[in-house]
Design a protein around this motif. Sequence first.
Motif, short mmCIF file in Angstrom:
data_model
loop_
_atom_site.label_atom_id
_atom_site.label_comp_id
_atom_site.label_asym_id
_atom_site.label_seq_id
_atom_site.Cartn_x
_atom_site.Cartn_y
_atom_site.Cartn_z
N LEU A 170 8.25 73.26 41.29
CA LEU A 170 6.87 73.73 41.43
C LEU A 170 5.98 72.66 42.04
CD1 LEU A 170 6.16 75.72 38.15
CD2 LEU A 170 5.96 76.56 40.48
N LEU A 171 6.13 71.42 41.59
CA LEU A 171 5.31 70.34 42.14
C LEU A 171 5.60 70.13 43.63
CD1 LEU A 171 5.32 67.79 39.20
CD2 LEU A 171 3.45 69.26 39.97
N ARG A 172 6.87 70.18 44.01
CA ARG A 172 7.19 70.05 45.43
C ARG A 172 6.63 71.23 46.22
NH1 ARG A 172 12.21 67.98 43.47
NH2 ARG A 172 13.21 69.99 43.68
N LEU A 173 6.73 72.44 45.66
CA LEU A 173 6.18 73.63 46.31
C LEU A 173 4.67 73.50 46.50
CD1 LEU A 173 6.39 76.62 47.29
CD2 LEU A 173 5.94 77.24 44.91
N LEU A 174 3.97 73.09 45.45
CA LEU A 174 2.52 72.96 45.54
C LEU A 174 2.11 71.93 46.58
CD1 LEU A 174 1.64 73.11 41.74
CD2 LEU A 174 1.36 74.93 43.43
N ARG A 217 -7.74 74.90 46.81
CA ARG A 217 -7.36 75.24 45.44
C ARG A 217 -6.12 74.45 45.01
NH1 ARG A 217 -6.56 80.94 45.92
NH2 ARG A 217 -8.73 80.88 46.49
N LEU A 218 -5.13 74.38 45.89
CA LEU A 218 -3.90 73.64 45.58
C LEU A 218 -4.17 72.14 45.48
CD1 LEU A 218 -1.51 75.65 47.87
CD2 LEU A 218 -1.41 75.55 45.38
N GLY A 219 -5.02 71.62 46.35
CA GLY A 219 -5.38 70.20 46.26
C GLY A 219 -6.09 69.87 44.96
N LEU A 220 -6.98 70.74 44.53
CA LEU A 220 -7.67 70.54 43.24
C LEU A 220 -6.68 70.61 42.09
CD1 LEU A 220 -10.95 72.58 43.83
CD2 LEU A 220 -10.71 70.09 43.69
N LEU A 221 -5.73 71.52 42.17
CA LEU A 221 -4.71 71.62 41.13
C LEU A 221 -3.88 70.35 41.06
CD1 LEU A 221 -3.01 73.13 39.01
CD2 LEU A 221 -1.67 74.05 40.90
N LEU A 222 -3.44 69.84 42.21
CA LEU A 222 -2.66 68.60 42.22
C LEU A 222 -3.48 67.43 41.68
CD1 LEU A 222 -0.81 69.08 45.61
CD2 LEU A 222 0.22 69.06 43.33
N ALA A 223 -4.76 67.39 41.99
CA ALA A 223 -5.63 66.33 41.46
C ALA A 223 -5.76 66.46 39.94
CB ALA A 223 -7.00 66.39 42.12
N TYR A 224 -5.90 67.70 39.46
CA TYR A 224 -5.99 67.92 38.01
C TYR A 224 -4.71 67.46 37.31
CZ TYR A 224 -5.95 70.19 33.51
OH TYR A 224 -5.84 70.42 32.16
N VAL A 259 -1.27 75.94 36.22
CA VAL A 259 -0.37 76.04 37.37
C VAL A 259 -0.02 77.50 37.64
CG1 VAL A 259 1.98 75.56 38.18
CG2 VAL A 259 0.60 73.72 37.22
N VAL A 260 0.30 78.27 36.59
CA VAL A 260 0.65 79.68 36.77
C VAL A 260 -0.54 80.46 37.33
CG1 VAL A 260 1.21 81.80 35.51
CG2 VAL A 260 2.51 79.71 35.08
N ALA A 261 -1.74 80.20 36.81
CA ALA A 261 -2.93 80.92 37.29
C ALA A 261 -3.19 80.62 38.77
CB ALA A 261 -4.14 80.57 36.44
N HIS A 292 8.38 77.63 51.68
CA HIS A 292 8.22 76.27 51.18
C HIS A 292 8.98 76.01 49.87
CE1 HIS A 292 5.34 75.02 54.15
NE2 HIS A 292 4.65 76.12 53.96
N TRP A 293 9.63 77.01 49.31
CA TRP A 293 10.32 76.84 48.02
C TRP A 293 11.51 75.90 48.18
CZ3 TRP A 293 9.57 76.95 43.15
CH2 TRP A 293 10.64 76.98 42.26
N PRO A 294 11.56 74.78 47.41
CA PRO A 294 12.65 73.82 47.56
C PRO A 294 13.85 74.08 46.66
CG PRO A 294 10.99 72.92 46.12
CD PRO A 294 10.49 74.27 46.57
N GLY A 295 13.73 75.01 45.74
CA GLY A 295 14.78 75.21 44.75
C GLY A 295 15.75 76.32 45.10
N THR A 296 16.45 76.77 44.07
CA THR A 296 17.48 77.80 44.23
C THR A 296 16.86 79.20 44.26
OG1 THR A 296 17.75 78.05 41.85
CG2 THR A 296 19.11 76.36 42.95
N ASP A 297 17.69 80.18 44.61
CA ASP A 297 17.24 81.57 44.59
C ASP A 297 16.90 82.02 43.17
OD1 ASP A 297 17.47 81.84 47.32
OD2 ASP A 297 19.51 82.67 47.23
#
Length: 148
Positions: free
Chosen positions: A46-50, A66-73, A97-99, A116-121
């Motif tokens: 999730l962090l890599r995705l964001l 919005r995503l930048g503010l979330l990462l800062a938070y 994060v979910v919201a 942009h999803w870095p993980g598995t299916d």
Amino acid sequence: MAWWWQTLIGVAAALLLVWIALLTALLIAKPGRSQLKEALRLLPDLLRLLTRLAADRTLPRGVRVRLGLLLAYLAIPFDLIPDFIPVLGYADDAIIVVAVLRSTVRRAGLEAVRRHWPGTDEGFAALARLAGLPPPVDNGENSSYPRA
């Protein structure tokens, strides 16, 4: 009473009201216990995705802000709810994060998030459940979200 005391009391009261409003919003938006466990398990992806979504210039500016503010938070050392409070202390980050993720998916679209999803299916399917996306496409062979 001096004017600066009145100002100080007014600012403190306003901050308290904002904190109470945010706490109330967190309690209303709180996902179920199983969703919180899924969110915590997916946290590294999730962090890599964001981060990737926030850096994508093709997304609307509001989404990136919005995503930048979330990462800062997430980077600041204090939370809306202190970590020593059971359950909600650690869950506030997952709830926020979910919201934001739900809002991002609704505004930017599934294709951008999938790209942009870095993980598995399986991880993306769990992410989709958390974000309230429609169930995966069933093409007869397997049920999965198509890669963009």
